[in-house]
Design an enzyme around this catalytic site. Structure first.
Site, PDB file in Angstrom:
ATOM      1  N   CYS A 157       0.915  -1.224  -0.153  1.00 59.96           N
ATOM      2  CA  CYS A 157      -0.073  -0.007  -0.154  1.00 59.96           C
ATOM      3  C   CYS A 157       1.017   1.054   0.009  1.00 59.96           C
ATOM      4  O   CYS A 157       1.890   1.254   0.257  1.00 59.96           O
ATOM      5  CB  CYS A 157      -1.009   0.182   1.351  1.00 59.96           C
ATOM      6  N   ARG A 164       2.991   0.408  -5.529  1.00 57.03           N
ATOM      7  CA  ARG A 164       2.671  -0.615  -4.211  1.00 57.03           C
ATOM      8  C   ARG A 164       1.586  -1.233  -4.237  1.00 57.03           C
ATOM      9  O   ARG A 164       1.469  -2.103  -3.091  1.00 57.03           O
ATOM     10  CB  ARG A 164       2.928   0.593  -3.071  1.00 57.03           C
ATOM     11  N   ASN A 197      -0.560   1.637   6.164  1.00 56.63           N
ATOM     12  CA  ASN A 197       0.152   0.708   5.358  1.00 56.63           C
ATOM     13  C   ASN A 197       0.739  -0.410   6.493  1.00 56.63           C
ATOM     14  O   ASN A 197       1.270   0.101   7.183  1.00 56.63           O
ATOM     15  CB  ASN A 197       1.197   1.301   4.484  1.00 56.63           C
ATOM     16  N   GLY A 198       0.492  -1.541   6.199  1.00 67.40           N
ATOM     17  CA  GLY A 198       1.229  -2.363   7.315  1.00 67.40           C
ATOM     18  C   GLY A 198      -0.067  -3.635   7.576  1.00 67.40           C
ATOM     19  O   GLY A 198      -0.857  -3.614   6.987  1.00 67.40           O
ATOM     20  N   GLU A 208      16.191 -15.326 -13.712  1.00 64.44           N
ATOM     21  CA  GLU A 208      15.300 -13.939 -13.724  1.00 64.44           C
ATOM     22  C   GLU A 208      14.670 -13.605 -14.642  1.00 64.44           C
ATOM     23  O   GLU A 208      13.733 -13.171 -14.959  1.00 64.44           O
ATOM     24  CB  GLU A 208      16.417 -12.876 -13.537  1.00 64.44           C
ATOM     25  N   LYS A 267      10.801 -12.733 -15.006  1.00 66.15           N
ATOM     26  CA  LYS A 267      10.332 -11.364 -15.568  1.00 66.15           C
ATOM     27  C   LYS A 267       9.021 -11.933 -16.540  1.00 66.15           C
ATOM     28  O   LYS A 267       8.169 -11.179 -16.569  1.00 66.15           O
ATOM     29  CB  LYS A 267      11.250 -10.898 -16.514  1.00 66.15           C
ATOM     30  N   GLU A 281       5.871 -12.879 -14.353  1.00 69.83           N
ATOM     31  CA  GLU A 281       5.463 -11.674 -13.631  1.00 69.83           C
ATOM     32  C   GLU A 281       4.608 -10.596 -14.539  1.00 69.83           C
ATOM     33  O   GLU A 281       3.586 -10.391 -14.090  1.00 69.83           O
ATOM     34  CB  GLU A 281       6.579 -10.472 -13.269  1.00 69.83           C
ATOM     35  N   HIS A 301      18.156 -34.217 -16.432  1.00 66.43           N
ATOM     36  CA  HIS A 301      17.867 -35.000 -15.291  1.00 66.43           C
ATOM     37  C   HIS A 301      16.258 -34.805 -14.749  1.00 66.43           C
ATOM     38  O   HIS A 301      15.739 -34.727 -13.674  1.00 66.43           O
ATOM     39  CB  HIS A 301      18.690 -34.686 -14.047  1.00 66.43           C
ATOM     40  N   LYS A 361       5.294  -3.737  -5.990  1.00 69.50           N
ATOM     41  CA  LYS A 361       6.424  -3.154  -5.982  1.00 69.50           C
ATOM     42  C   LYS A 361       7.229  -3.570  -4.751  1.00 69.50           C
ATOM     43  O   LYS A 361       8.506  -4.263  -4.735  1.00 69.50           O
ATOM     44  CB  LYS A 361       6.758  -1.997  -6.378  1.00 69.50           C
TER      45      LYS A 361
END
Ligand code: AGP
Length: 609
Positions: A2, A27, A98-99, A482, A486, A489, A505, A604
């Site tokens: 948030c 956020r 926020n939290g 990575e 990407k 996401e 394997h 984010k």
């Protein structure tokens, strides 16, 4: 997660708060809301979904006033809905939070027994009710907020206004980020710096357990129990343009293209060519300690963890120090072996990731030293570490991390060089060679970015694909991880990263004509082995997209598409090979029509554990 914003001054609060929320939308974007106080009237507007829904609502029903608070939400307690959107009100008190309040159920039960009625499913609403409850008893706004906060367990950053106090805004912080912006006769408060950059660059950073009471003319900072605290403002060098799209269609694309500049900034002022040395001014660790370290942990989450995996290769190879890399949410629960000779290096773009912050505190509690690699200056992680290497990438707004990642790789490289000089594991000539290579990196990244159109053309054919496999070996294995992250996401295509040699394997069973395989295969010691792995894929009908600096025929014969990148020393190759993978996921996502900068379910900065 948030984002919260508050304003008190002479200007119309709504525009300022909305502008701040726009810059904090990374956020969370499940709902948004705003409250202002004008001529003794509290007015609130809230809407489910993105900020644009709230903006539409405000066009038809505008709010006025020069005191206001706002919120953009990433849902934790209670589904994304208008009822659960902040601000939350109880009596004359309106709160944004926020939290996470861990004891909210107990508090809610008690307050319900005391006659309070709740309108949302959130943990946050109890804060407004608690303040109201205490106000009934003490009749003082500031004291009521203080008493209410003393009852909370968990993490919070809050801003609160009261109908009967048109000249006051109160904010407080414990475990969630909150920064104050200081203007001329006006104050701003927000979860992150970019929300205030177009108004001021004078920032004051609150510590956990601090509270601030703003009036139009002044602000007073105290601890939550009322002890006076002196604060100094800091001038922030980020400029407002850095938080704009600057003509690019998405922040992510802009941030991909900013990498040569961002990396030049990571390097700037840190190389002394005459002395053949790396200068890390804020590291705060003396050479004796660096020589005596017997265990180095690198701890981080997500993309930053991938950077840590590359860091292991760099530090072990250059400084001959054994490194363990941990996911932050695992580190703290596995009783890590930390003593006074242990160094823990935490990596975090935001510097606010709750799991990473908790891991940092765990390392401290066990008696170890902690340094960090952070992008956001004065963030919680940076401030709680003994030393910090700032990446200086500038604000990263796209939820998918790009320039933050590659600048972290460069910061790790600088740290590895510094360690190797102190621990005398490299000759002067070798060190010089590494430093010279580093100085060519920004130019080589410019060259790499010229692949953009070729990658865009190749991306179009993958929009209906369901799965991707990414392969890499050695220090390119984290780059494969990575690349896969990407793609997942932002395009919502399932992708897995694997060490190329491990494919036989198990994952080889997946390969058929419907599974594109992206392989990162620079011309290094394992090149031929990876080419053999590609042959195994090809023999089973898999489609191969290669990222390489090799022009050899064997690669051309084994691949369907090759993205040719410039060559550089192997230690820095991961920085270069990251770029085509970022562009590939970006273009696939754009062709699919997903929300590139704000992908579903993500935020984010993950400030919840
Ligand atoms: C990266 O694209 C992600 N958004 C995510 O994995 C991120 O790297 C992670 O949440 C860690 O964030 P931090 O670097 O701010 O700590």
């Amino acid at each position: 997660m948030c984002g919260i914003v508050g304003y008190i001054g002479q200007q119309a609060a709504v525009e300022i708060v909305l502008d701040g929320l726009r810059r904090l939308e990374y956020r969370g974007y499940d709902s948004a809301g705003i409250a202002t106080l004008s001529e003794g009237q509290l007015c609130t507007s809230r809407a489910e979904g993105k900020l644009s829904n709230l903006e539409k609502r405000l066009k038809t029903a505008p709010l006025s006033g020069s005191l206001g608070i706002g919120h953009t939400r990433w849902a934790t307690h209670g589904k994304p809905s208008e009822a659960n959107a902040h601000p939350h009100q109880a009596g004359g008190f309106v709160v944004v939070h926020n939290g996470i309040i861990e004891n909210y159920l107990q508090l809610k039960q008690r307050l319900t027994g005391e006659g309070h009625t709740f309108k949302s499913e959130t943990d946050s609403e109890i804060i407004a009710h608690l303040i109201e409850q205490h106000h009934r008893q003490c009749h003082d706004f500031v004291t009521a907020v203080r008493y209410a906060l003393a009852e909370l367990r968990g993490a919070f950053a809050i801003a609160v206004i009261c109908k009967d106090h048109p000249d006051q805004l109160i904010a407080a912080k414990a475990g969630s980020p909150l920064v104050i912006g200081q203007g001329e006769g006006e104050y701003f408060v927000a979860s992150d710096i970019p929300a205030m950059l177009s108004h001021t660059r004078e920032m004051i950073f609150l510590n956990d357990g601090e509270m601030v009471v703003f009036s139009h003319a002044k602000m007073v900072v105290t601890t939550l129990d009322g002890q006076a605290v002196k604060k100094q403002s800091k001038h922030i060098t980020w400029n407002p343009m850095m938080a704009e799209k600057g003509g690019y269609r998405h922040f992510m694309l802009k941030e991909i293209h900013e990498q040569p500049r961002a990396i030049a900034d990571t390097i700037a002022g840190r190389i002394n060519e005459d002395k053949n040395a790396v200068l890390l001014h804020d590291l705060n660790l003396d050479d004796d300690f660096l020589t005596s370290i017997d265990r180095l942990y690198i701890v981080a989450c997500g993309t930053s963890w991938h950077a840590g995996l590359v860091g292991k290769f760099l530090i072990e190879k250059l400084a001959r120090l054994s490194v363990e890399v941990d996911i932050a949410s695992e580190f703290r629960y596995r009783q890590p072996l930390v003593n006074e000779k242990t160094l823990t290096l935490v990596i975090s773009q935001s510097g606010e990731t709750a799991d990473t912050l908790a891991a940092l505190r765990e390392a401290h509690e066990r008696g170890g030293k902690v340094i960090s690699i952070c992008n956001v200056v004065e963030s919680s992680i940076a401030r709680e570490s003994e030393g910090v290497i700032y990446t200086h990438a500038g604000p990263e707004i796209g939820v998918a991390s790009t320039k933050a990642f590659t600048t972290q790789l460069v910061a790790l490289f600088l740290f590895a060089l510094h360690l190797s000089r102190v621990r005398q594991t490299m000759s002067n000539e070798a060190l010089q060679e590494q430093i010279q290579a580093l100085l060519t990196l920004p130019r080589k990244l410019e060259e790499t970015l010229e692949l953009d159109q070729q990658i865009e053309a190749a991306a179009r054919q993958f929009i209906h694909v369901q799965d991707f496999l990414y392969l890499g070996r050695g220090n390119q294995y984290p780059i494969a991880l990575e690349g896969a992250l990407k793609l997942k996401e932002i395009s919502y295509i399932h992708a897995e990263g694997y060490p190329a040699g491990e494919m036989k394997h198990g994952p080889i069973a997946l390969i058929d004509e419907n599974l594109p395989v992206v392989v990162v295969v620079p011309q290094n010691d394992t090149y031929e082995k990876v080419i053999s792995n590609l042959e195994e894929v090809r023999a089973r009908g898999g489609q191969i997209l290669a990222v390489s600096d090799s022009r050899c025929n064997d690669l051309a014969a084994a691949s369907d598409v090759i993205f040719h990148v410039p060559s550089i020393i192997d230690e820095l190759m991961p920085v270069i090979t990251s770029i085509p993978l970022q562009l590939l996921s970006y273009h696939i996502a754009v062709f699919k029509g997903t929300d590139v900068d704000q992908p579903r379910n993500l935020a984010k900065s993950v400030t919840v554990e």
